[in-house]
Write a protein that holds these residues in place. Sequence first.
Motif, mmCIF file in Angstrom:
data_model
loop_
_atom_site.group_PDB
_atom_site.id
_atom_site.type_symbol
_atom_site.label_atom_id
_atom_site.label_comp_id
_atom_site.label_asym_id
_atom_site.label_seq_id
_atom_site.Cartn_x
_atom_site.Cartn_y
_atom_site.Cartn_z
ATOM 1 N N GLY A 114 25.760 38.741 9.043
ATOM 2 C CA GLY A 114 26.562 38.808 7.658
ATOM 3 C C GLY A 114 27.495 40.409 7.928
ATOM 4 N N SER A 115 27.257 41.032 9.003
ATOM 5 C CA SER A 115 28.136 42.513 8.986
ATOM 6 C C SER A 115 29.240 42.008 9.871
ATOM 7 C CB SER A 115 27.341 43.178 10.051
ATOM 8 O OG SER A 115 28.012 44.406 10.189
ATOM 9 N N PRO A 116 30.433 42.805 9.405
ATOM 10 C CA PRO A 116 31.642 42.683 10.297
ATOM 11 C C PRO A 116 31.284 43.160 11.553
ATOM 12 C CG PRO A 116 31.681 44.156 8.200
ATOM 13 C CD PRO A 116 30.490 43.604 8.249
ATOM 14 N N ASN A 158 23.605 47.513 13.428
ATOM 15 C CA ASN A 158 22.163 47.580 13.128
ATOM 16 C C ASN A 158 21.491 46.398 12.698
ATOM 17 O OD1 ASN A 158 22.142 50.460 13.882
ATOM 18 N ND2 ASN A 158 23.380 50.670 12.044
ATOM 19 N N THR A 159 22.078 45.440 11.732
ATOM 20 C CA THR A 159 21.685 44.195 11.191
ATOM 21 C C THR A 159 21.653 43.126 12.163
ATOM 22 O OG1 THR A 159 23.712 43.787 9.967
ATOM 23 C CG2 THR A 159 22.138 44.987 8.781
ATOM 24 N N ALA A 160 22.822 43.277 12.731
ATOM 25 C CA ALA A 160 22.947 42.028 14.198
ATOM 26 C C ALA A 160 21.869 42.127 15.051
ATOM 27 C CB ALA A 160 24.333 42.514 14.541
ATOM 28 N N ALA A 205 22.681 53.311 5.260
ATOM 29 C CA ALA A 205 23.119 54.786 5.799
ATOM 30 C C ALA A 205 22.192 55.668 4.913
ATOM 31 C CB ALA A 205 24.489 55.087 5.894
ATOM 32 N N THR A 206 22.076 55.815 3.820
ATOM 33 C CA THR A 206 21.432 56.924 3.038
ATOM 34 C C THR A 206 20.225 56.514 2.775
ATOM 35 O OG1 THR A 206 22.272 55.748 0.936
ATOM 36 C CG2 THR A 206 23.871 57.301 2.090
ATOM 37 N N HIS A 207 19.511 57.412 1.635
ATOM 38 C CA HIS A 207 18.225 57.408 1.586
ATOM 39 C C HIS A 207 17.697 57.087 0.051
ATOM 40 C CE1 HIS A 207 16.967 58.595 5.534
ATOM 41 N NE2 HIS A 207 17.846 59.336 5.477
ATOM 42 N N LEU A 266 20.314 54.671 8.556
ATOM 43 C CA LEU A 266 21.048 54.250 9.788
ATOM 44 C C LEU A 266 22.464 54.061 9.576
ATOM 45 C CD1 LEU A 266 18.062 51.546 10.770
ATOM 46 C CD2 LEU A 266 18.287 53.891 11.767
ATOM 47 N N ASP A 267 23.380 54.683 10.181
ATOM 48 C CA ASP A 267 24.819 54.461 10.172
ATOM 49 C C ASP A 267 25.517 54.155 11.458
ATOM 50 O OD1 ASP A 267 26.917 54.613 8.455
ATOM 51 O OD2 ASP A 267 27.069 56.959 8.421
ATOM 52 N N GLY A 268 25.374 54.909 12.505
ATOM 53 C CA GLY A 268 25.936 54.594 13.767
ATOM 54 C C GLY A 268 25.844 53.069 14.087
HETATM 55 C C1 FMN Z 1 32.396 49.537 3.424
HETATM 56 C C2 FMN Z 1 31.293 50.388 3.487
HETATM 57 C C3 FMN Z 1 30.172 50.619 2.284
HETATM 58 C C4 FMN Z 1 29.034 51.249 2.598
HETATM 59 N N1 FMN Z 1 28.195 51.366 1.500
HETATM 60 C C5 FMN Z 1 26.994 52.080 1.654
HETATM 61 C C6 FMN Z 1 26.097 52.313 0.522
HETATM 62 O O1 FMN Z 1 26.440 52.084 -0.544
HETATM 63 N N2 FMN Z 1 24.849 52.897 0.824
HETATM 64 C C7 FMN Z 1 24.696 53.292 1.973
HETATM 65 O O2 FMN Z 1 23.523 53.905 2.360
HETATM 66 N N3 FMN Z 1 25.232 52.871 3.200
HETATM 67 C C8 FMN Z 1 26.740 52.310 3.097
HETATM 68 N N4 FMN Z 1 27.351 51.921 3.980
HETATM 69 C C9 FMN Z 1 26.952 52.284 5.439
HETATM 70 C C10 FMN Z 1 26.177 51.047 6.119
HETATM 71 O O3 FMN Z 1 25.283 50.410 5.380
HETATM 72 C C11 FMN Z 1 25.482 51.388 7.586
HETATM 73 O O4 FMN Z 1 26.488 51.996 8.147
HETATM 74 C C12 FMN Z 1 24.898 50.321 8.259
HETATM 75 O O5 FMN Z 1 24.018 50.799 9.314
HETATM 76 C C13 FMN Z 1 25.780 49.287 8.765
HETATM 77 O O6 FMN Z 1 25.105 48.222 9.148
HETATM 78 P P1 FMN Z 1 25.833 47.391 10.427
HETATM 79 O O7 FMN Z 1 25.736 48.169 11.644
HETATM 80 O O8 FMN Z 1 24.815 46.237 10.487
HETATM 81 O O9 FMN Z 1 27.081 46.953 9.738
HETATM 82 C C14 FMN Z 1 28.508 51.633 4.011
HETATM 83 C C15 FMN Z 1 29.277 51.330 4.807
HETATM 84 C C16 FMN Z 1 30.680 50.769 4.962
HETATM 85 C C17 FMN Z 1 31.503 50.316 6.068
#
Ligand code: FMN
Length: 196
Positions: free
Chosen positions: A8-10, A15-17, A131-133, A165-167
């Motif tokens: 479901g991630s773009p 991370n989710t992939a 990404a946050t806590h 986790l963000d990157g």
């Molecule tokens: C449009 C957008 C909105 C986001 N909103 C949140 C949020 O509300 N809370 C949070 O903790 N992280 C938020 N994030 C960060 C993502 O959840 C985080 O980068 C995550 O690791 C992405 O997973 P992926 O690599 O599977 O796409 C957001 C990122 C994007 C691009």
Amino acid sequence: MKITAIYGSPRRNGNTARLLQSAVAGARSVGADVTEIVLRDLKLQPCLEIYACQKDGRCAIKDDFHGLAERLLSAQATILASPIFFYAVSAHVKAMMDRCQSLWVKKYRLEKKSYTRLDNHKPGLFLTVGATHGRRLFEGAEMSVKYFFDTFDTSLWRTLAYRGLDGADDILKHPECLAEARQAGVELVEMGQFNR
Ligand SMILES: Cc1cc2nc3c(=O)[nH]c(=O)nc-3n(C[C@H](O)[C@H](O)[C@H](O)COP(=O)(O)O)c2cc1C
């Protein structure tokens, strides 16, 4: 056992992939027949709320939803992976969920099943990352997933949710999370077999 795994991630390799790839590997290691669906590759419009589905439970919009719905209904278990976007699931996932209103209409309006108790037998696994806590970071998404799963007779069996986790590669620094996802894939198959 037939399992549908939904990316479901773009981000194709975020991370989710990677968590989902691990869960899929786990499920396949115990013999599951897994179909992987990458939502960003599908043509999937948002719901238009025209309720054409009230006639026969079929959505009137002509795109890839129909094949996806068949998969969801015929699978014996489902794994969904979504990042947290604004305390919710990604837009790709939300578009899929909203189109499943047609399945909800079929189940609860046309077939008149009772929704006072969700007692589905097919297990569903939800994998998510933010990404946050924040303490309540996953609550909104988890609630959406629970009711989305119910439209195709699936119960939210387990959620694996990871904070901080963000990157795109951050999950690789946490092999224990990937191992947990793999193990959940194995146990999902066991659950599904037990419930049949
Ligand atoms: C449009 C957008 C909105 C986001 N909103 C949140 C949020 O509300 N809370 C949070 O903790 N992280 C938020 N994030 C960060 C993502 O959840 C985080 O980068 C995550 O690791 C992405 O997973 P992926 O690599 O599977 O796409 C957001 C990122 C994007 C691009």
